[in-house]
Design a protein around this motif. Structure first.
Motif, mmCIF file in Angstrom:
data_model
loop_
_atom_site.group_PDB
_atom_site.id
_atom_site.type_symbol
_atom_site.label_atom_id
_atom_site.label_comp_id
_atom_site.label_asym_id
_atom_site.label_seq_id
_atom_site.Cartn_x
_atom_site.Cartn_y
_atom_site.Cartn_z
ATOM 1 N N THR A 26 0.826 -1.208 0.000
ATOM 2 C CA THR A 26 0.000 0.000 0.000
ATOM 3 C C THR A 26 0.858 1.255 0.000
ATOM 4 O O THR A 26 2.069 1.197 0.160
ATOM 5 C CB THR A 26 -0.902 0.018 1.242
ATOM 6 O OG1 THR A 26 -0.068 -0.116 2.386
ATOM 7 C CG2 THR A 26 -1.901 -1.117 1.197
ATOM 8 N N ARG A 27 0.187 2.374 -0.123
ATOM 9 C CA ARG A 27 0.820 3.688 -0.147
ATOM 10 C C ARG A 27 1.950 3.753 -1.170
ATOM 11 O O ARG A 27 3.022 4.268 -0.909
ATOM 12 C CB ARG A 27 1.296 4.093 1.257
ATOM 13 C CG ARG A 27 0.159 4.602 2.122
ATOM 14 C CD ARG A 27 0.648 5.090 3.458
ATOM 15 N NE ARG A 27 0.837 3.987 4.373
ATOM 16 C CZ ARG A 27 1.902 3.849 5.154
ATOM 17 N NH1 ARG A 27 2.872 4.726 5.121
ATOM 18 N NH2 ARG A 27 1.976 2.832 5.955
ATOM 19 N N VAL A 28 1.739 3.145 -2.292
ATOM 20 C CA VAL A 28 2.596 3.351 -3.450
ATOM 21 C C VAL A 28 1.645 3.549 -4.611
ATOM 22 O O VAL A 28 0.468 3.207 -4.528
ATOM 23 C CB VAL A 28 3.523 2.155 -3.747
ATOM 24 C CG1 VAL A 28 4.480 1.925 -2.610
ATOM 25 C CG2 VAL A 28 2.719 0.916 -4.042
ATOM 26 N N GLU A 29 2.190 4.074 -5.691
ATOM 27 C CA GLU A 29 1.346 4.346 -6.823
ATOM 28 C C GLU A 29 1.413 3.134 -7.731
ATOM 29 O O GLU A 29 2.409 2.904 -8.396
ATOM 30 C CB GLU A 29 1.855 5.616 -7.508
ATOM 31 C CG GLU A 29 0.792 6.505 -8.042
ATOM 32 C CD GLU A 29 0.516 6.166 -9.471
ATOM 33 O OE1 GLU A 29 -0.560 6.528 -9.954
ATOM 34 O OE2 GLU A 29 1.355 5.526 -10.102
ATOM 35 N N GLY A 30 0.417 2.288 -7.708
ATOM 36 C CA GLY A 30 0.396 1.107 -8.549
ATOM 37 C C GLY A 30 0.397 -0.171 -7.740
ATOM 38 O O GLY A 30 0.313 -0.157 -6.514
ATOM 39 N N HIS A 31 0.507 -1.312 -8.414
ATOM 40 C CA HIS A 31 0.305 -2.604 -7.758
ATOM 41 C C HIS A 31 1.537 -3.490 -7.818
ATOM 42 O O HIS A 31 2.065 -3.757 -8.882
ATOM 43 C CB HIS A 31 -0.841 -3.352 -8.426
ATOM 44 C CG HIS A 31 -2.101 -2.549 -8.467
ATOM 45 N ND1 HIS A 31 -2.492 -1.847 -9.567
ATOM 46 C CD2 HIS A 31 -3.013 -2.308 -7.508
ATOM 47 C CE1 HIS A 31 -3.631 -1.221 -9.293
ATOM 48 N NE2 HIS A 31 -3.964 -1.480 -8.064
ATOM 49 N N LEU A 122 3.676 14.812 -1.625
ATOM 50 C CA LEU A 122 2.761 13.676 -1.488
ATOM 51 C C LEU A 122 3.510 12.486 -0.902
ATOM 52 O O LEU A 122 3.060 11.833 0.034
ATOM 53 C CB LEU A 122 2.173 13.301 -2.856
ATOM 54 C CG LEU A 122 1.317 12.032 -2.892
ATOM 55 C CD1 LEU A 122 -0.072 12.311 -2.332
ATOM 56 C CD2 LEU A 122 1.179 11.481 -4.309
ATOM 57 N N LEU A 127 2.857 9.320 2.205
ATOM 58 C CA LEU A 127 3.148 7.908 2.005
ATOM 59 C C LEU A 127 4.258 7.410 2.932
ATOM 60 O O LEU A 127 4.191 6.303 3.446
ATOM 61 C CB LEU A 127 3.505 7.651 0.535
ATOM 62 C CG LEU A 127 2.490 8.209 -0.492
ATOM 63 C CD1 LEU A 127 2.894 7.860 -1.918
ATOM 64 C CD2 LEU A 127 1.075 7.727 -0.234
ATOM 65 N N SER A 137 -1.832 5.537 7.750
ATOM 66 C CA SER A 137 -1.987 6.392 6.583
ATOM 67 C C SER A 137 -2.135 7.834 6.997
ATOM 68 O O SER A 137 -2.157 8.173 8.178
ATOM 69 C CB SER A 137 -3.221 5.997 5.776
ATOM 70 O OG SER A 137 -4.379 6.442 6.451
ATOM 71 N N ARG A 426 8.822 1.558 -0.560
ATOM 72 C CA ARG A 426 8.235 2.894 -0.585
ATOM 73 C C ARG A 426 9.288 3.986 -0.704
ATOM 74 O O ARG A 426 9.043 5.018 -1.320
ATOM 75 C CB ARG A 426 7.392 3.138 0.670
ATOM 76 C CG ARG A 426 5.945 2.735 0.492
ATOM 77 C CD ARG A 426 5.052 3.419 1.510
ATOM 78 N NE ARG A 426 5.190 2.840 2.830
ATOM 79 C CZ ARG A 426 4.558 1.731 3.233
ATOM 80 N NH1 ARG A 426 3.743 1.114 2.418
ATOM 81 N NH2 ARG A 426 4.736 1.267 4.446
ATOM 82 N N HIS A 437 2.090 -0.758 -13.059
ATOM 83 C CA HIS A 437 1.733 -0.288 -11.690
ATOM 84 C C HIS A 437 2.391 -1.214 -10.574
ATOM 85 O O HIS A 437 2.798 -2.298 -10.877
ATOM 86 C CB HIS A 437 0.254 -0.402 -11.405
ATOM 87 C CG HIS A 437 -0.703 0.619 -11.902
ATOM 88 N ND1 HIS A 437 -1.167 1.603 -11.101
ATOM 89 C CD2 HIS A 437 -1.274 0.777 -13.093
ATOM 90 C CE1 HIS A 437 -2.030 2.303 -11.775
ATOM 91 N NE2 HIS A 437 -2.101 1.837 -12.998
#
Lengths: 446, 283
Positions: A26-31, A122, A127, A137, A426, A437
């Motif tokens: 989580t808290r990253v842009e993408g998967h 951001l 993040l 978060s 991260r 992603h």
């Protein structure tokens, strides 16, 4: 084999078998997923799986007018939208022999500084900071540390407004076009931004103070750093490809740096230059051109305990804080220049179409150096396209960091290992929707 | 509507720019956090709850494994909102649908990529599950997002405008770009963005989808009048709306829809060349 986005998480077998399987970091842009497999005390497998769906932008550009390319490719990433648009425009402009006016160069730099600020704020506040402040978060942070969240939002709003003044919008820029801009802000708007930038210094100082107090993991691994370099500037657009292992190369030779290859565990391609992997992004830029930082940013680096060369990947977030300081100072300087010269509406510079024109655009975006390359026909339609994205370039380095880090953590409980690995990933600020992603941790046995 | 509804955000194939726009909305509307409880938002938070009433979904469905996830969300959520052009229309992702999937896989990843990376032609999420509302645009408009949340909290039904963008462009007192010789899809595109692109000197690209009575024939005439070729006009029409136009089949106002590539497989996938330009060297 088809890569699925959902797999059952394997269970820990016994003391010498650790299977960690973090799905959708989580808290990253993408998967992405992190997979760790330790059997009989030996690390068998440790890698970052990229499970983002492939998007095929390069294929989609074929047969489309060059005028659409920057608007299509900005949609690769909502966070680096201006960076993708700029790299795309530079590729087209270099293919079509476009000579930009000084004003266009100045305004593009302001847009990129806005995006650098927006993305870094951001990342470090929303993040990364929650990891150190003991929350999951930014949302509980709004209750526990409202002043911090409000400051972050205030700074981010300035960054977004800076992009919007010149490009119309940060996600996705409108007014940047091949050869120039289609919209110009009024003098009053520019003056107002100048005043807000100056007022932002207090927030910038508070940011440095906050991040100077956080306990960054000291993990260290020597590696190669790659960033765009300019003779006497800490710039983000154009320049040469600098490396800590190799003399600078022209951007047209980017393929000799990136050497893209497929990795079975990733829908994003991996890269390698002088060794197995290299790192791009804020820490790479800091290591290669810290001497060109604004004096206030250099002072901030010293205060934050960052000095070149730094081989600590967790310090990439620290380098981002240093770049926040630099960008705000540089924005003030650039806005002064704009006010001094006056911003004059002008038509975009003309293009020269010819058969099979090729051009490479290079921009150091928040997460590192980004390349776009196009071949454009005499009819103005794109024939070939290639995009090499920063996160893709970092993936090999992340895998190698994890492989060096995990053996030092094996005595820790799995949740500690998991958290430390997530924080490592991260720190690179991966942008997986770009590189396709991102993130999950899969521990398979200790 | 419940007093403090639980809300979740999900992403499929997209740039995550709409979720980023949601985060940016907090700059001016931090109070939204007092009105709803966000239980899942992977881009921004680690906490994860599967008990939610409203699901905002960004991104297109581009592979079989996405369908299962979408259906699970539909099963849980009382209200499903498509967030942005990718979820609403298929958006830019559907540009790839012009070619058989094997062609784009080979171009980007080389021959090996066809077996490694699952993908199929991009679809709007409404093609897979029932969708209650949409917030259009690429990216979404912040005010429209806030208004939609406000309506949902009040138990009202958000409605999309069905008049062309030109109305808002006139209200913004812009000179008509089509009159100035710049291609603009405003006459056939759904309003609601306050004509943000034309207001910045750039023609509308249709990211909010077409109005229900779009006059494609006359739009094509206008674009021809700018000296655009058929290929260039098709490119204008299809930046965000390839999926819709392909679904119209022979009625689509396109000169070369390429035989609905989005339902085809390559006749001879083995014969497709790997690009030396984009695809990496094979191991």
């Amino acid at each position: 084999m088809t890569r699925k986005s959902t797999q059952p998480a394997p269970e820990a077998v016994n003391g010498s078998q650790v299977r960690i399987n973090v799905h959708h970091v989580t808290r990253v842009e993408g998967h992405g997923n992190i997979v760790v497999d330790v059997r009989n005390g030996t690390l068998e497998r440790c890698e970052l799986e990229i499970i983002e769906t492939p998007r095929f932008f390069e294929a989609m550009l074929r047969g489309r007018p060059y005028t659409q390319a920057s608007h299509i490719t900005s949609r690769i990433c909502g966070i680096c939208a201006c960076g993708h648009a700029t790299a795309s425009l530079r590729a087209t402009e270099r293919a079509l022999s476009v000579q930009l006016s000084d004003q266009t160069v100045l305004l593009r730099r302001l847009v990129m500084h806005g995006e650098m600020l927006d993305s870094h704020i951001l990342h470090v506040y929303m993040l990364v900071a929650p990891d150190f402040l003991g929350v999951g978060s930014v949302i509980p942070l709004a209750t526990s540390h409202p002043d911090i969240v409000k400051r972050a939002l205030r700074m981010k709003q300035f960054a977004g407004d800076l992009c919007a003044a010149f490009a119309g919008r940060h996600t996705h820029p409108i007014a940047m076009t091949v050869g120039g801009f289609t919209h110009f802000p009024s003098r009053q708007q520019v003056q107002a931004l100048r005043e807000r930038a100056e007022a932002l210094r207090a927030d910038v100082d508070a940011t440095v103070e906050l991040f100077a107090t956080l306990p960054y993991p000291q993990f260290e691994r020597e590696t190669e750093f790659v960033a765009l370099v300019q003779p006497d500037d800490y710039g983000f657009i154009d320049g040469m490809i600098g490396s800590t292992d190799h003399p600078p190369r022209p951007v047209d030779e980017y393929r000799q740096v990136t050497n893209e290859r497929l990795a079975v565990h990733s829908t994003a391609k991996h890269t390698a230059h002088q060794r197995e992997s290299y790192m791009v992004g804020a820490l790479a830029r800091f290591n290669l051109k810290h001497m060109h930082l604004h004096p206030r940013a250099q002072a901030a680096a010293a205060h934050l305990g960052l000095s070149a060369p730094c081989f600590k990947p967790y310090y990439n977030s620290v380098a981002q804080v240093v770049e926040i300081v630099h960008c705000v100072e540089d924005v003030i300087r650039l806005l002064d220049t704009a006010l001094e010269r006056g911003i004059v509406p002008e038509d975009p510079a003309p293009v020269t179409l010819r058969p099979g024109a090729r051009g490479v655009g290079a921009v150091d975006v928040p997460r590192g150096v980004l390349f776009h390359e196009y071949q454009i026909g005499e009819d103005g339609l794109i024939q070939e396209a290639n995009c090499v994205i920063p996160t893709g370039q970092n993936l090999g380095n992340i895998d190698r960091d994890m492989r060096a880090l995990v053996p030092t953590l094996l005595s820790e409980p799995e949740d500690v290992i998991t958290h430390r690995l997530e924080m490592l990933v991260r720190a690179y600020d991966p942008c997986i929707s770009c590189s396709t992603h991102f993130l999950n941790v899969e521990f398979v046995g200790k | 509507m419940l007093a403090k509804p639980k809300v979740a955000f999900f992403d499929f194939t997209s740039c995550e720019g709409c979720q980023l726009t949601v985060i940016d909305t907090l700059q001016t509307h931090l109070g939204l956090l007092d009105l709803v409880e966000i239980v899942q938002f992977r881009e921004a938070m680690s906490e994860k709850g599967d008990d939610y009433q409203i699901a905002f979904i960004e991104g297109s469905c581009t592979r079989e494994s996405d369908e299962q996830r979408l259906r699970a969300i539909r099963q849980q959520a009382v209200i499903v909102v498509a967030l942005g052009a990718c979820a609403h229309l298929g958006g830019v992702n559907a540009m790839k649908n012009r070619w058989p999937i094997e062609d784009v896989q080979t171009y980007v990843y080389g021959r090996a990529g066809r077996d490694l990376y699952e993908s199929y032609p991009a679809r709007p999420i409404s093609d897979v599950i029932e969708v209650d509302y949409a917030i259009p645009g690429c990216p979404i408009d912040r005010q429209e997002f806030v208004r939609t949340v406000q309506y949902l909290l009040q138990g009202r039904k958000p409605r999309l405008p069905d008049h062309p963008l030109c109305v808002e462009c006139k209200l913004a007192e812009n000179a008509c770009l089509n009159k100035l010789g710049k291609p603009c899809l405003g006459p056939i595109t759904r309003a609601g963005c306050h004509a943000i692109c034309p207001s910045h000197g750039d023609g509308c690209e249709g990211c909010r989808g077409f109005i229900s009575e779009a006059n494609f024939t006359y739009m094509r005439e206008i674009l021809r009048g700018h000296g655009l070729s058929d290929v260039e006009i098709d490119a204008q029409f299809t930046m965000f709306n390839y999926y819709q136009l392909a679904a119209m089949g022979v009625d689509a106002p396109l000169s070369q829809i390429n035989g609905n590539g989005h339902r085809r497989h390559a006749a001879d996938a083995e014969a497709l060349p790997a690009s030396t330009f984009a695809a990496p060297k094979e191991a």
